[in-house]
Design a protein around this motif. Structure first.
Motif, PDB file in Angstrom:
ATOM      1  N   LYS A  11     -35.293  32.024  22.984  1.00  0.00           N
ATOM      2  CA  LYS A  11     -35.367  33.437  22.597  1.00  0.00           C
ATOM      3  C   LYS A  11     -34.319  34.258  23.356  1.00  0.00           C
ATOM      4  CE  LYS A  11     -38.563  37.296  22.157  1.00  0.00           C
ATOM      5  NZ  LYS A  11     -39.937  37.769  22.359  1.00  0.00           N
ATOM      6  N   CYS A  12     -34.136  33.985  24.620  1.00  0.00           N
ATOM      7  CA  CYS A  12     -33.160  34.699  25.444  1.00  0.00           C
ATOM      8  C   CYS A  12     -31.735  34.442  24.941  1.00  0.00           C
ATOM      9  CB  CYS A  12     -33.304  34.286  26.900  1.00  0.00           C
ATOM     10  SG  CYS A  12     -32.129  35.097  27.996  1.00  0.00           S
ATOM     11  N   GLN A  68     -31.127  36.366  21.730  1.00  0.00           N
ATOM     12  CA  GLN A  68     -30.923  37.788  22.025  1.00  0.00           C
ATOM     13  C   GLN A  68     -29.523  38.042  22.588  1.00  0.00           C
ATOM     14  OE1 GLN A  68     -33.032  40.411  21.193  1.00  0.00           O
ATOM     15  NE2 GLN A  68     -31.103  41.445  21.610  1.00  0.00           N
ATOM     16  N   LYS A  69     -29.040  37.158  23.453  1.00  0.00           N
ATOM     17  CA  LYS A  69     -27.679  37.313  23.997  1.00  0.00           C
ATOM     18  C   LYS A  69     -26.642  37.280  22.875  1.00  0.00           C
ATOM     19  CE  LYS A  69     -28.289  35.521  28.669  1.00  0.00           C
ATOM     20  NZ  LYS A  69     -27.949  34.448  29.606  1.00  0.00           N
ATOM     21  N   PHE A 110     -27.138  38.281  19.722  1.00  0.00           N
ATOM     22  CA  PHE A 110     -27.203  39.562  19.015  1.00  0.00           C
ATOM     23  C   PHE A 110     -26.654  40.704  19.860  1.00  0.00           C
ATOM     24  CE2 PHE A 110     -30.391  37.329  16.372  1.00  0.00           C
ATOM     25  CZ  PHE A 110     -29.767  37.532  15.152  1.00  0.00           C
ATOM     26  N   ASP A 111     -26.756  40.585  21.161  1.00  0.00           N
ATOM     27  CA  ASP A 111     -26.225  41.624  22.053  1.00  0.00           C
ATOM     28  C   ASP A 111     -24.700  41.721  22.007  1.00  0.00           C
ATOM     29  OD1 ASP A 111     -28.774  42.347  22.815  1.00  0.00           O
ATOM     30  OD2 ASP A 111     -28.722  41.255  24.725  1.00  0.00           O
ATOM     31  N   ARG A 159     -24.093  48.404  19.012  1.00  0.00           N
ATOM     32  CA  ARG A 159     -25.332  49.045  18.555  1.00  0.00           C
ATOM     33  C   ARG A 159     -25.041  50.490  18.198  1.00  0.00           C
ATOM     34  NH1 ARG A 159     -29.716  45.818  19.919  1.00  0.00           N
ATOM     35  NH2 ARG A 159     -29.281  44.334  21.552  1.00  0.00           N
TER      36      ARG A 159
END
Length: 147
Positions: A131-132, A135-136, A138-139, A143
């Motif tokens: 999961k981490c 997320q990295k 998508f980061d 934004r």
């Protein structure tokens, strides 16, 4: 992921699609083996009318893209259901498609090993961090700031 993006940036795989009237159309699909937060690029080429022929449809966005020859589109092909329509009028249409498979990143993350080469403990640890890592990925995208 940082080392992989530097080594393979921006894409690791390419496909050139060539064909006549029956080719270069796809069924509705998601590219499940592509890197989830990774971009795919499609560049159509040929002699066709983009307002009628060979449109790119993205289901979740409820949008159809009318791409003129040579116009690239970048999108998340592993997250969005998409397909392109057939060549209706006379002409020729091909495309260049580029992407990066998720397994390339996974292989590097695992120290150049496959998941089936991990010990039970290593596999459990790898899965806990999944999961981490997603997320990295998508980061990496900008934004929109809240108004």
């Amino acid at each position: 992921m940082a080392g992989t993006s530097a080594a393979l940036f921006p894409f690791a795989s390419y496909c050139i699609n060539v064909g006549g009237r029956r080719a270069i159309s796809t069924e509705e699909h998601i590219d499940v083996q592509n890197l989830g937060p990774g971009l795919c690029v499609v560049v159509p080429w040929g002699d066709f009318n983009p307002s009628i022929d060979c449109k790119l449809h993205v289901k979740e966005l409820a949008f159809t893209f009318h791409l003129a020859p040579g116009t690239p589109i970048y999108f998340l092909s592993a997250l969005y259901t998409h397909y392109n329509s057939k060549l209706i009028l006379m002409g020729v249409r091909g495309s260049l498609v580029a992407w990066t498979g998720g397994s390339v990143f996974q292989y590097v993350d695992l120290g150049c090993r496959a998941v089936n080469q991990l010990s039970c403990e290593e596999k459990a640890e790898y899965l806990k961090g999944l999961k981490c890592r997603i997320q990295k990925g998508f980061d990496l995208f900008p934004r929109q700031l809240a108004a």
